[in-house]
Design an enzyme around this catalytic site. Structure first.
Site, mmCIF file in Angstrom:
data_model
loop_
_atom_site.group_PDB
_atom_site.id
_atom_site.type_symbol
_atom_site.label_atom_id
_atom_site.label_comp_id
_atom_site.label_asym_id
_atom_site.label_seq_id
_atom_site.Cartn_x
_atom_site.Cartn_y
_atom_site.Cartn_z
ATOM 1 N N ASP A 136 0.831 -1.197 0.000
ATOM 2 C CA ASP A 136 0.000 0.000 0.000
ATOM 3 C C ASP A 136 0.867 1.248 0.000
ATOM 4 O O ASP A 136 1.756 1.401 0.842
ATOM 5 C CB ASP A 136 -0.902 0.005 1.241
ATOM 6 C CG ASP A 136 -1.738 1.263 1.336
ATOM 7 O OD1 ASP A 136 -2.785 1.322 0.663
ATOM 8 O OD2 ASP A 136 -1.350 2.182 2.080
ATOM 9 N N TYR A 177 3.064 10.102 0.298
ATOM 10 C CA TYR A 177 4.230 9.550 0.964
ATOM 11 C C TYR A 177 5.518 9.967 0.253
ATOM 12 O O TYR A 177 5.877 9.428 -0.794
ATOM 13 C CB TYR A 177 4.139 8.029 1.037
ATOM 14 C CG TYR A 177 2.901 7.492 1.718
ATOM 15 C CD1 TYR A 177 2.178 8.268 2.623
ATOM 16 C CD2 TYR A 177 2.446 6.197 1.457
ATOM 17 C CE1 TYR A 177 1.037 7.778 3.245
ATOM 18 C CE2 TYR A 177 1.310 5.696 2.088
ATOM 19 C CZ TYR A 177 0.612 6.490 2.969
ATOM 20 O OH TYR A 177 -0.515 6.001 3.580
ATOM 21 N N LYS A 209 -3.701 5.852 -3.423
ATOM 22 C CA LYS A 209 -4.745 6.710 -2.880
ATOM 23 C C LYS A 209 -4.959 7.944 -3.744
ATOM 24 O O LYS A 209 -4.078 8.334 -4.513
ATOM 25 C CB LYS A 209 -4.384 7.107 -1.448
ATOM 26 C CG LYS A 209 -4.108 5.895 -0.542
ATOM 27 C CD LYS A 209 -3.721 6.306 0.857
ATOM 28 C CE LYS A 209 -3.463 5.083 1.735
ATOM 29 N NZ LYS A 209 -2.189 4.402 1.374
#
Length: 322
Positions: free
Chosen positions: A54, A59, A83
């Site tokens: 994930d 990030y 995401k």
């Protein structure tokens, strides 16, 4: 548990291994990682049998996705999630908790076009033609736009077969429960709200998901650090843990020691006792951390440990355990 067993997400054809790896740390969370160590962490997890990873644009402002793509391209049997809700734009603002600069900064965008753009740009950074699972990322202050624009865009991507499952990932359960009631979600990523120290997700989200056949992936099983190493100054919910939280975690650690079980193992495996939970994510930043997560997932935990935690008032007797 078998950490490498494949479990379906909701009613979709997407499956995940019970143990997955969260790739926020390889984006340079708090301290630099570098490409070689980041890719080595993923390689080590893969070598042991982990097939669920994930990531997110947030990030490291794209670094995690780029490093994940370099490590995972060409591998079979992979389940990958990323995401939407933050797009990356050129800039060099203070990266905050992200210690490596990518030349980009995230901006909020839960519009339908923003979702499509974010998805396309994630695929470019990953160097892949598909992700299996797409989460709405932290829409806490953007509920209306998330429901009226972002969610229909995700549903359309699923209808087109571009993604396999629709999800949302948050550090709270209340809004995820509202999302569940739309009937449009296949699964959720719940971070930090179903752990040995915080079972607030049990009050609303988990029973709602169990009724509806929606899968839950649990992140933050160590509550950002205190359940990995409960010492004064440890982190809880991304800030210094209050003394009473540290004391509670230390009491759990002492009981675990009596059964020759690391606290990390109990913390990692605990969420899997709930029937709605399909898997857990553990953040990794190095090959050593990946190997440790696998080792903790493989520890055999005696039923007596859970019973002792209940007897010591450290765990509610109504909470399901593995």
């Amino acid at each position: 548990m078998d950490p490498f067993a494949r479990v379906p997400l909701g009613q979709t054809g997407v499956t995940v291994t019970r143990l997955g790896m969260g790739l926020a740390p390889i984006g340079g969370l708090y301290s630099p990682v570098g490409d070689q160590t980041a890719i080595g962490a993923i390689d080590e997890a893969w070598r042991h049998g982990v097939r669920f990873f994930d990531t997110a644009p947030l990030y490291g402002a794209g670094l995690s996705e780029k490093r994940a793509g370099r490590a995972l391209r060409g591998r079979d049997g992979l389940t990958l999630s990323t995401k939407v809700g933050r797009r990356l734009v050129s800039g060099a603002e203070d990266a905050g908790i992200w210690s490596e600069h990518s030349g980009a900064v995230p901006v909020w965008d839960f519009s339908a076009e923003g979702v499509r753009t974010s998805h396309r740009e994630s695929l470019e950074r990953l160097g892949l033609d598909r992700v299996d699972l797409l989460h709405l990322h932290d829409p806490d202050e953007h509920f209306t736009e998330a429901v009226t624009e972002a969610l229909p865009a995700l549903v359309q991507l699923r209808r087109e077969g571009t993604i396999g499952a629709v999800s949302a990932g948050m550090n709270q359960s209340a809004m995820l429960t509202e999302f569940a009631r739309t009937g449009q979600f296949d699964c959720f990523l719940l971070a930090g709200r179903y752990s040995l120290l915080d079972q607030s997700g049990l009050a609303d989200l988990l029973p709602e998901c169990e009724r509806r056949g929606i899968s839950v992936i649990v992140g933050g099983v160590y509550n950002s650090g205190v359940l990995a190493d409960p010492h004064a100054g440890a982190s809880f919910d991304y800030r210094p843990a209050p003394p009473e939280v540290v004391a509670r975690a230390q009491a759990m650690a002492r009981l675990c020691e009596r059964h020759e079980v690391p606290l990390r193992a109990a913390a990692l495996q605990f969420p899997l006792g709930h029937p709605a939970v399909a898997g857990v994510l553990v953040g990794i930043r190095s090959p050593e951390e990946a190997a440790d997560a696998v080792a903790m997932a493989n520890v055999k935990i005696p039923e007596a440990l859970w019973q002792d935690l209940v007897a010591a008032w450290l765990l509610d007797p109504e909470v399901p355990v593995p």
